[in-house]
Motif scaffolding. Structure first.
Motif, PDB file in Angstrom:
ATOM      1  N   HIS A 122      98.753  72.276  13.107  1.00 24.40           N
ATOM      2  CA  HIS A 122     100.016  72.928  12.805  1.00 24.40           C
ATOM      3  C   HIS A 122     100.475  72.590  11.386  1.00 24.40           C
ATOM      4  O   HIS A 122     101.069  71.548  11.129  1.00 24.40           O
ATOM      5  CB  HIS A 122     101.089  72.516  13.812  1.00 24.40           C
ATOM      6  N   MET A 123     100.095  73.460  10.443  1.00 29.72           N
ATOM      7  CA  MET A 123     100.571  73.385   9.060  1.00 29.72           C
ATOM      8  C   MET A 123     100.171  72.103   8.348  1.00 29.72           C
ATOM      9  O   MET A 123     100.769  71.720   7.341  1.00 29.72           O
ATOM     10  CB  MET A 123     102.094  73.567   9.014  1.00 29.72           C
ATOM     11  N   GLY A 124      99.159  71.393   8.874  1.00 36.20           N
ATOM     12  CA  GLY A 124      98.757  70.142   8.262  1.00 36.20           C
ATOM     13  C   GLY A 124      99.672  68.984   8.584  1.00 36.20           C
ATOM     14  O   GLY A 124      99.458  67.864   8.103  1.00 36.20           O
ATOM     15  N   PHE A 125     100.692  69.228   9.414  1.00 36.14           N
ATOM     16  CA  PHE A 125     101.650  68.181   9.757  1.00 36.14           C
ATOM     17  C   PHE A 125     101.280  67.440  11.038  1.00 36.14           C
ATOM     18  O   PHE A 125     101.503  66.238  11.160  1.00 36.14           O
ATOM     19  CB  PHE A 125     103.057  68.772   9.946  1.00 36.14           C
ATOM     20  N   SER A 126     100.714  68.175  12.007  1.00 30.73           N
ATOM     21  CA  SER A 126     100.477  67.579  13.315  1.00 30.73           C
ATOM     22  C   SER A 126      99.564  68.486  14.135  1.00 30.73           C
ATOM     23  O   SER A 126      99.468  69.683  13.876  1.00 30.73           O
ATOM     24  CB  SER A 126     101.797  67.386  14.074  1.00 30.73           C
ATOM     25  N   PRO A 127      98.911  67.906  15.152  1.00 33.06           N
ATOM     26  CA  PRO A 127      98.179  68.760  16.091  1.00 33.06           C
ATOM     27  C   PRO A 127      99.168  69.409  17.057  1.00 33.06           C
ATOM     28  O   PRO A 127     100.234  68.846  17.341  1.00 33.06           O
ATOM     29  CB  PRO A 127      97.267  67.776  16.823  1.00 33.06           C
ATOM     30  N   TYR A 128      98.835  70.596  17.524  1.00 34.31           N
ATOM     31  CA  TYR A 128      99.696  71.276  18.500  1.00 34.31           C
ATOM     32  C   TYR A 128      98.825  71.699  19.674  1.00 34.31           C
ATOM     33  O   TYR A 128      97.762  72.288  19.487  1.00 34.31           O
ATOM     34  CB  TYR A 128     100.386  72.494  17.890  1.00 34.31           C
ATOM     35  N   THR A 129      99.302  71.417  20.876  1.00 31.05           N
ATOM     36  CA  THR A 129      98.493  71.613  22.082  1.00 31.05           C
ATOM     37  C   THR A 129      99.191  72.516  23.089  1.00 31.05           C
ATOM     38  O   THR A 129     100.403  72.454  23.266  1.00 31.05           O
ATOM     39  CB  THR A 129      98.198  70.248  22.745  1.00 31.05           C
ATOM     40  N   GLY A 130      98.407  73.349  23.751  1.00 28.67           N
ATOM     41  CA  GLY A 130      98.880  74.169  24.861  1.00 28.67           C
ATOM     42  C   GLY A 130      97.860  74.151  25.981  1.00 28.67           C
ATOM     43  O   GLY A 130      96.756  73.598  25.833  1.00 28.67           O
ATOM     44  N   ILE A 131      98.203  74.754  27.104  1.00 30.09           N
ATOM     45  CA  ILE A 131      97.348  74.692  28.287  1.00 30.09           C
ATOM     46  C   ILE A 131      97.268  76.060  28.968  1.00 30.09           C
ATOM     47  O   ILE A 131      98.274  76.752  29.120  1.00 30.09           O
ATOM     48  CB  ILE A 131      97.878  73.664  29.308  1.00 30.09           C
TER      49      ILE A 131
END
Length: 208
Positions: free
Chosen positions: A53-62
């Protein structure tokens, strides 16, 4: 307190407590696997996806509530077949992205992602290459109306028979990893600000 004690005594007298196993019934010993056709357990099968996510953090969904079948013969694992159906409309994320993923296009135009009432995704294996307790599973992934070949790195997790109080069915489970590019499936909104590459971590549970 009296009500809780009475309930505990009632369960014990019915044999419920005695039936609870003292250790997990599953084992990571491949000898516990029996051949046949298994059905995916939708309550314990998940497709977890993560992107940058934009180089700021990982983003997770399921994606959950997955259905499908697995056919295998322990003496000929390379002939195993797996077919899975993933309900895209039930995607879950931590916030408003869930709604964005299913948002229709503006004024009848192309949606940013799946749009309203998306078709289910499917994965159908075409080749299985086994090495010990791991395997490379190649198959066709159909997502957002586009079909592409995908290879998953799978690992045997465990097998065994569930306790009678939980149905008594034979179970087998695997974990798998893979990477896809969402733009390959017409889902390239916001690339490269949000990564094109999506990591897949799959927990696959099957019952016979």
């Amino acid at each position: 307190m009296r009500l809780i004690l009475a309930a505990a005594l009632a369960l014990a007298s019915a044999g419920t407590v005695a039936q609870m196993p003292s250790a997990p019934p599953g084992s990571n010993n491949p000898a516990a696997v029996t051949g046949g056709t298994y059905t995916a357990d939708p309550n314990h099968t998940q497709v977890i996806w993560t992107l940058n996510h934009m180089g700021f953090s990982p983003y997770t969904g399921i994606f959950g509530d997955v259905n499908g079948t697995l056919t295998l013969d322990p003496k000929n694992l390379s002939a195993a077949k797996v077919s899975m159906t993933i309900p895209v409309s039930k995607v879950t994320t931590a916030g408003a992205l869930s709604q964005h993923l299913l948002r229709p296009g503006k004024d009848g135009g192309k949606p940013d992602f799946f749009g309203a009432n998306p078709a289910d995704a499917t994965f159908v294996s075409t080749k299985v290459v086994v090495s010990g307790q791991t395997a490379k599973i190649t198959g066709n992934l159909t997502l957002n109306g586009v079909t592409r070949p995908v290879t998953l790195d799978a690992k045997f997790y465990g097998a065994g028979k569930a306790p009678a109080m939980m149905g008594g069915k034979e179970n087998v489970g695997f974990s798998a990893k893979g990477t896809i590019n969402r733009s390959d499936f017409g889902l390239g909104f916001a690339v490269p600000v949000v990564s094109d590459a999506v990591q897949l971590d799959i927990a696959a549970a099957f019952q016979k």
